[in-house]
Design a protein around this motif. Structure first.
Motif, PDB file in Angstrom:
ATOM      1  N   SER A 115      34.513  37.571  -7.874  1.00 31.45           N
ATOM      2  CA  SER A 115      33.703  36.828  -7.333  1.00 31.45           C
ATOM      3  C   SER A 115      33.093  37.448  -5.954  1.00 31.45           C
ATOM      4  O   SER A 115      32.208  37.363  -5.376  1.00 31.45           O
ATOM      5  CB  SER A 115      33.932  35.351  -7.181  1.00 31.45           C
ATOM      6  OG  SER A 115      33.471  34.546  -6.378  1.00 31.45           O
ATOM      7  N   ASP A 116      34.278  37.953  -5.260  1.00 30.12           N
ATOM      8  CA  ASP A 116      33.844  38.571  -4.005  1.00 30.12           C
ATOM      9  C   ASP A 116      33.004  40.079  -4.126  1.00 30.12           C
ATOM     10  O   ASP A 116      32.135  40.038  -3.197  1.00 30.12           O
ATOM     11  CB  ASP A 116      35.088  38.980  -3.534  1.00 30.12           C
ATOM     12  CG  ASP A 116      35.882  37.955  -2.551  1.00 30.12           C
ATOM     13  OD1 ASP A 116      35.303  37.107  -2.183  1.00 30.12           O
ATOM     14  OD2 ASP A 116      37.409  37.678  -2.674  1.00 30.12           O
ATOM     15  N   MET A 117      33.047  40.566  -5.306  1.00 30.07           N
ATOM     16  CA  MET A 117      32.099  41.597  -5.638  1.00 30.07           C
ATOM     17  C   MET A 117      30.748  41.023  -5.808  1.00 30.07           C
ATOM     18  O   MET A 117      29.801  41.368  -5.501  1.00 30.07           O
ATOM     19  CB  MET A 117      32.595  42.184  -6.976  1.00 30.07           C
ATOM     20  CG  MET A 117      33.468  43.341  -6.747  1.00 30.07           C
ATOM     21  SD  MET A 117      32.975  44.797  -6.263  1.00 30.07           S
ATOM     22  CE  MET A 117      34.475  45.264  -5.226  1.00 30.07           C
ATOM     23  N   ALA A 118      30.711  39.975  -6.532  1.00 31.27           N
ATOM     24  CA  ALA A 118      29.384  39.256  -6.875  1.00 31.27           C
ATOM     25  C   ALA A 118      28.781  38.909  -5.539  1.00 31.27           C
ATOM     26  O   ALA A 118      27.802  39.046  -5.359  1.00 31.27           O
ATOM     27  CB  ALA A 118      29.537  37.924  -7.754  1.00 31.27           C
ATOM     28  N   ALA A 119      29.578  38.288  -4.621  1.00 31.07           N
ATOM     29  CA  ALA A 119      29.115  37.975  -3.298  1.00 31.07           C
ATOM     30  C   ALA A 119      28.428  39.108  -2.525  1.00 31.07           C
ATOM     31  O   ALA A 119      27.666  38.878  -1.677  1.00 31.07           O
ATOM     32  CB  ALA A 119      30.271  37.518  -2.572  1.00 31.07           C
ATOM     33  N   MET A 120      28.802  40.295  -2.491  1.00 29.53           N
ATOM     34  CA  MET A 120      28.156  41.453  -2.074  1.00 29.53           C
ATOM     35  C   MET A 120      26.982  41.718  -2.864  1.00 29.53           C
ATOM     36  O   MET A 120      26.031  42.396  -2.493  1.00 29.53           O
ATOM     37  CB  MET A 120      29.029  42.792  -1.859  1.00 29.53           C
ATOM     38  CG  MET A 120      30.286  42.324  -1.514  1.00 29.53           C
ATOM     39  SD  MET A 120      30.588  41.606   0.048  1.00 29.53           S
ATOM     40  CE  MET A 120      29.788  42.918   1.319  1.00 29.53           C
ATOM     41  N   GLY A 121      26.736  41.261  -4.166  1.00 29.46           N
ATOM     42  CA  GLY A 121      25.426  41.607  -4.928  1.00 29.46           C
ATOM     43  C   GLY A 121      25.984  42.898  -5.770  1.00 29.46           C
ATOM     44  O   GLY A 121      25.048  43.800  -6.071  1.00 29.46           O
ATOM     45  N   PRO A 176      33.138  34.354 -12.600  1.00 30.79           N
ATOM     46  CA  PRO A 176      32.328  35.032 -11.534  1.00 30.79           C
ATOM     47  C   PRO A 176      30.836  35.192 -11.539  1.00 30.79           C
ATOM     48  O   PRO A 176      30.308  35.686 -12.793  1.00 30.79           O
ATOM     49  CB  PRO A 176      33.022  36.249 -11.241  1.00 30.79           C
ATOM     50  CG  PRO A 176      34.399  36.447 -12.067  1.00 30.79           C
ATOM     51  CD  PRO A 176      34.034  35.025 -13.070  1.00 30.79           C
ATOM     52  N   GLN A 177      29.763  34.975 -10.476  1.00 26.05           N
ATOM     53  CA  GLN A 177      28.476  35.102 -10.767  1.00 26.05           C
ATOM     54  C   GLN A 177      27.948  36.477 -10.575  1.00 26.05           C
ATOM     55  O   GLN A 177      27.119  36.611  -9.620  1.00 26.05           O
ATOM     56  CB  GLN A 177      27.938  34.054  -9.649  1.00 26.05           C
ATOM     57  CG  GLN A 177      28.440  32.453  -9.893  1.00 26.05           C
ATOM     58  CD  GLN A 177      28.133  32.105 -11.402  1.00 26.05           C
ATOM     59  OE1 GLN A 177      26.870  32.330 -11.802  1.00 26.05           O
ATOM     60  NE2 GLN A 177      28.876  31.685 -12.041  1.00 26.05           N
ATOM     61  N   ILE A 178      28.443  37.362 -11.181  1.00 30.12           N
ATOM     62  CA  ILE A 178      28.089  38.750 -11.231  1.00 30.12           C
ATOM     63  C   ILE A 178      26.671  39.039 -11.416  1.00 30.12           C
ATOM     64  O   ILE A 178      26.160  39.557 -10.354  1.00 30.12           O
ATOM     65  CB  ILE A 178      28.817  39.734 -12.018  1.00 30.12           C
ATOM     66  CG1 ILE A 178      30.334  40.000 -11.631  1.00 30.12           C
ATOM     67  CG2 ILE A 178      28.318  41.177 -11.923  1.00 30.12           C
ATOM     68  CD1 ILE A 178      30.800  40.640 -10.415  1.00 30.12           C
ATOM     69  N   GLU A 179      26.050  38.692 -12.467  1.00 33.70           N
ATOM     70  CA  GLU A 179      24.579  38.801 -12.928  1.00 33.70           C
ATOM     71  C   GLU A 179      23.639  38.236 -11.697  1.00 33.70           C
ATOM     72  O   GLU A 179      22.811  38.716 -11.338  1.00 33.70           O
ATOM     73  CB  GLU A 179      24.236  38.295 -14.306  1.00 33.70           C
ATOM     74  CG  GLU A 179      25.052  38.998 -15.388  1.00 33.70           C
ATOM     75  CD  GLU A 179      24.830  40.644 -15.492  1.00 33.70           C
ATOM     76  OE1 GLU A 179      23.899  41.164 -14.967  1.00 33.70           O
ATOM     77  OE2 GLU A 179      25.760  41.335 -15.642  1.00 33.70           O
ATOM     78  N   ALA A 180      23.948  36.930 -11.211  1.00 31.57           N
ATOM     79  CA  ALA A 180      23.549  36.166 -10.225  1.00 31.57           C
ATOM     80  C   ALA A 180      23.056  37.198  -8.814  1.00 31.57           C
ATOM     81  O   ALA A 180      22.534  37.013  -8.408  1.00 31.57           O
ATOM     82  CB  ALA A 180      23.909  34.908  -9.995  1.00 31.57           C
TER      83      ALA A 180
END
Ligand code: ADP
Ligand code: MG
Length: 318
Positions: free
Chosen positions: A75-81, A197-201
């Motif tokens: 999720s923290d990776m997703a947060a960076m995009g 975790p919202q990786i794709e978003a």
């Protein structure tokens, strides 16, 4: 002075002042550290789960715990995009623990690792006296300069969230209040123990220039939006009546007299994305989202409910 007096974020601030991040490196204060490596940026994040604080061993299944330990880092990776490349697992386990428990934990860990294509690359194993403690670190790479930071919000930006808020907090209340487990309660518990975790978003949002600041919602927007506002040097106004909540949370709130909006704003662990976007770019967002307010000049955050100002607090350790 005791830790309780300065709080989790007061302590992190003190630690931060003791170290200087090298020029060009984003260090303490964002969802991941960002280290430039030529054409790409290296992203690193780490998160810890401690028995009795983050989970109760009697209640969470080992598979769910293995899933969650990885999920909170992805999720923290997703947060960076960004996508993630691999993970590292450090565990402290009491000697009386069943081997079967550890195997089931690793099965949950492997399930999410496969689903998101993030292999386990190393770690550390040690004993503990009584409780289980789990630390996972995740690394990833993104094209140079494309990571979305907490510090890039501008006055006038719309504030958006990527999905429903409060389900996880509702699930925790079902567990703590020992509520019966009908289908709605079950769903909330699953959201609490198995966040996606919202990786794709995050990847889609990273491609849009008008998306300015981004972070994941781990402590509840009441706390997390403060981080974006403080890091960006702007204020915000949020219309709490616009927070997206699930049917299941509404049903349980009605059943047990919970305040759904309060849960959505401050319970945390939803692991959705919180981001700001310029009003002109909102049309080009190809990610499901809800606009909940806007950033403003100043440093204050105004929380409105039924048009009136209210106080809001998120989850903080200590
Ligand atoms: P997140 O919820 O996104 O993981 P946290 O609120 O846990 O972020 O932490 C905020 C920032 O402080 C992050 O950049 C994190 O790396 C940093 N941080 C937290 N604890 C420590 C610590 N003990 N030492 C150094 N940095 C820390
Ligand atoms: Mg985060």
């Amino acid at each position: 002075m005791k830790l309780g007096e300065i709080g989790e974020f007061g302590l992190i601030e003190r630690i931060k002042t003791m170290f200087d991040a090298p020029a060009g490196v984003t260090g303490i204060g964002d969802d991941c550290a960002v280290i430039p490596c030529g054409e790409t940026d290296l992203l690193i994040t780490t998160d810890m789960l401690v028995e009795g604080v983050h989970f109760l061993r009697e209640d969470i299944t080992p598979e769910q715990l293995g899933w969650k330990a990885v999920a909170v880092n992805l999720s923290d990776m997703a947060a960076m995009g960004s996508r993630a490349t691999g993970s590292f697992l450090s565990i402290a386990l009491p000697s009386g623990l069943d081997v079967e428990w550890v195997e089931r934990f690793m099965n949950g860990y492997r399930q999410i690792s496969r689903q998101y294509g993030v292999p386990l690359l190393g770690g550390d194993t040690t004993s503990s006296l009584r409780d289980v403690a789990i630390n996972v670190a995740v690394v990833g790479f993104c094209p140079s300069g494309t990571a979305k930071l907490r510090s890039s919000a501008l006055a006038g930006d719309l504030i958006c969230v990527s999905g429903n808020l409060g389900d996880s907090g509702g699930g925790l209340r079902v567990i703590l209040e020992k509520r019966p487990r009908n289908s709605e309660e079950q769903l909330l518990i699953e959201r609490h123990y198995m966040p996606y975790p919202q990786i794709e978003a995050g990847l889609a949002l990273a491609r849009i220039d008008g998306v300015h600041a981004m972070m994941d919602i781990s402590d509840g927007i009441a706390s997390d939006l403060r981080h974006i506002a403080a890091a960006s040097g702007v204020g915000a106004r949020v219309d709490l009546d616009r927070l997206p909540v699930s049917q299941e949370l509404l049903v349980c709130s009605e059943r047990y007299g919970w305040d759904a909006i309060e849960t959505a704003a401050s319970a945390g662990e939803d692991y959705q994305l919180l981001f700001t976007v310029s009003p002109e770019a909102e049309e080009s967002l190809n990610v499901a989202h809800t606009v909940i307010g806007h950033m403003m000049d100043g440093s204050e955050i105004e929380w409105l409910r039924g048009g009136k100002r209210v106080e809001m607090k998120g989850f903080v350790h200590f």
